[in-house]
Design an enzyme around this catalytic site. Structure first.
Site, PDB file in Angstrom:
ATOM      1  N   ARG A 129      -3.076  -7.732   0.875  1.00  0.00           N
ATOM      2  CA  ARG A 129      -2.664  -6.378   0.506  1.00  0.00           C
ATOM      3  C   ARG A 129      -2.245  -6.305  -0.955  1.00  0.00           C
ATOM      4  NH1 ARG A 129       1.728  -5.456   4.673  1.00  0.00           N
ATOM      5  NH2 ARG A 129       2.025  -3.416   3.743  1.00  0.00           N
ATOM      6  N   ARG A 188      -4.576   5.926  -3.159  1.00  0.00           N
ATOM      7  CA  ARG A 188      -4.566   4.484  -3.382  1.00  0.00           C
ATOM      8  C   ARG A 188      -5.786   4.026  -4.153  1.00  0.00           C
ATOM      9  NH1 ARG A 188      -0.889   3.097   1.280  1.00  0.00           N
ATOM     10  NH2 ARG A 188      -0.558   0.877   1.124  1.00  0.00           N
ATOM     11  N   LYS A 219       8.417   2.295  -1.324  1.00  0.00           N
ATOM     12  CA  LYS A 219       7.918   3.680  -1.315  1.00  0.00           C
ATOM     13  C   LYS A 219       8.355   4.443  -0.073  1.00  0.00           C
ATOM     14  CE  LYS A 219       3.441   3.074  -1.099  1.00  0.00           C
ATOM     15  NZ  LYS A 219       3.323   1.641  -1.011  1.00  0.00           N
ATOM     16  N   ARG A 272      10.556  -7.035   6.753  1.00  0.00           N
ATOM     17  CA  ARG A 272      10.504  -5.621   7.120  1.00  0.00           C
ATOM     18  C   ARG A 272      10.333  -5.439   8.624  1.00  0.00           C
ATOM     19  NH1 ARG A 272       6.502  -1.455   4.182  1.00  0.00           N
ATOM     20  NH2 ARG A 272       4.809  -2.575   5.210  1.00  0.00           N
ATOM     21  N   ARG A 300       5.373  -5.275  11.689  1.00  0.00           N
ATOM     22  CA  ARG A 300       3.987  -4.818  11.678  1.00  0.00           C
ATOM     23  C   ARG A 300       3.054  -6.005  11.557  1.00  0.00           C
ATOM     24  NH1 ARG A 300       3.966  -0.218   7.186  1.00  0.00           N
ATOM     25  NH2 ARG A 300       2.080  -1.363   6.605  1.00  0.00           N
TER      26      ARG A 300
END
Ligand code: ADP
Ligand code: ZN
Length: 212
Positions: free
Chosen positions: A167, A88, A13, A123, A156
């Site tokens: 998550r 969300r 996204k 990531r 992160r």
């Protein structure tokens, strides 16, 4: 144009939001980024938010809704925007309706859970501007440094394997029902996330019927 980008964490996204922002010349607004900034600035909301974000849990709806509505007041939003990571929950989607915010399209970026784990663990994020990269799929031109601002890239905390599992579970339970919600409104288009960023972007615009 007002666009929502839906999809599991790690489906791409954020990257697509940046690409669309460049091409459509409207800002990409990431609630996750706004929240991480509040945490870095140690604001009252930031201090509270840290507990949620580090565990991979969603912040309370009223907090995120307030942050988002404040952001949408800014001048750069007057010609539209791309929402990355909001709504969300159904309650957040309903907040858009009650605030007379009319969405033109909802783009759902799909990716299987196994692939998501692989993507999120590789990531890296710019510590200054928040642009995201991937160690294998989306490398910066200079190792460990942001292309846009040169600041160091880091992983992160919520991209640790245990938190990723949470998550994903949160996504399936709380966010995925939004697909049905926006299908019923006739706004949803779905796109499979591709290996190559540019290919996904092409598919997104194709699905939206936007000619560039
Ligand atoms: P990702 O899409 O990769 O999960 P984000 O940067 O969008 O990353 O979000 C990171 C975290 O910020 C979420 O796990 C959640 O804790 C919080 N967050 C972001 N957007 C929302 C939202 N709309 N509602 C509640 N919490 C949010
Ligand atoms: Zn940067």
């Amino acid at each position: 144009m007002k666009i929502i980008l839906l999809g599991a964490p790690g489906a791409g996204k954020g990257t697509q939001a940046e690409k669309m922002s460049e091409k459509l010349n409207i800002p990409a607004i990431s609630t996750g980024f706004i929240i991480r900034q509040a945490i870095a600035d140690k604001t009252e909301i930031g201090i509270m938010a840290k507990e949620y974000i580090d565990k991979g849990l969603l912040l309370p709806d009223e907090v995120v809704i307030k942050l988002l509505l404040e952001r949408l007041e800014k001048d750069d939003c007057k010609n539209g925007y791309i929402l990355d990571g909001f709504p969300r929950t159904i309650a957040q989607a309903e907040a858009l309706v009650t605030n007379n915010i009319f969405i033109d399209k909802v783009v759902d970026i799909e990716l299987a859970d196994e692939r998501i784990v692989e993507r999120l663990s590789g990531r890296r994020e710019c510590s200054e501007c928040g642009k995201t990269y991937h160690v294998a799929y989306h490398k910066p031109s200079v190792d460990g440094k942001c292309d846009a601002c040169g600041a160091p890239l880091k992983r992160r905390k919520d991209d640790e394997p245990e938190t990723i599992k949470n998550r994903l579970a949160v996504y399936h339970k709380q966010t995925e029902p939004l697909k049905e919600y926006y299908i019923k409104k006739g706004l949803l288009v779905a796109v499979d996330s591709q290996e190559e960023v540019a290919k996904t972007t092409d598919k997104v615009f194709e699905a939206m019927g936007v000619k560039l």
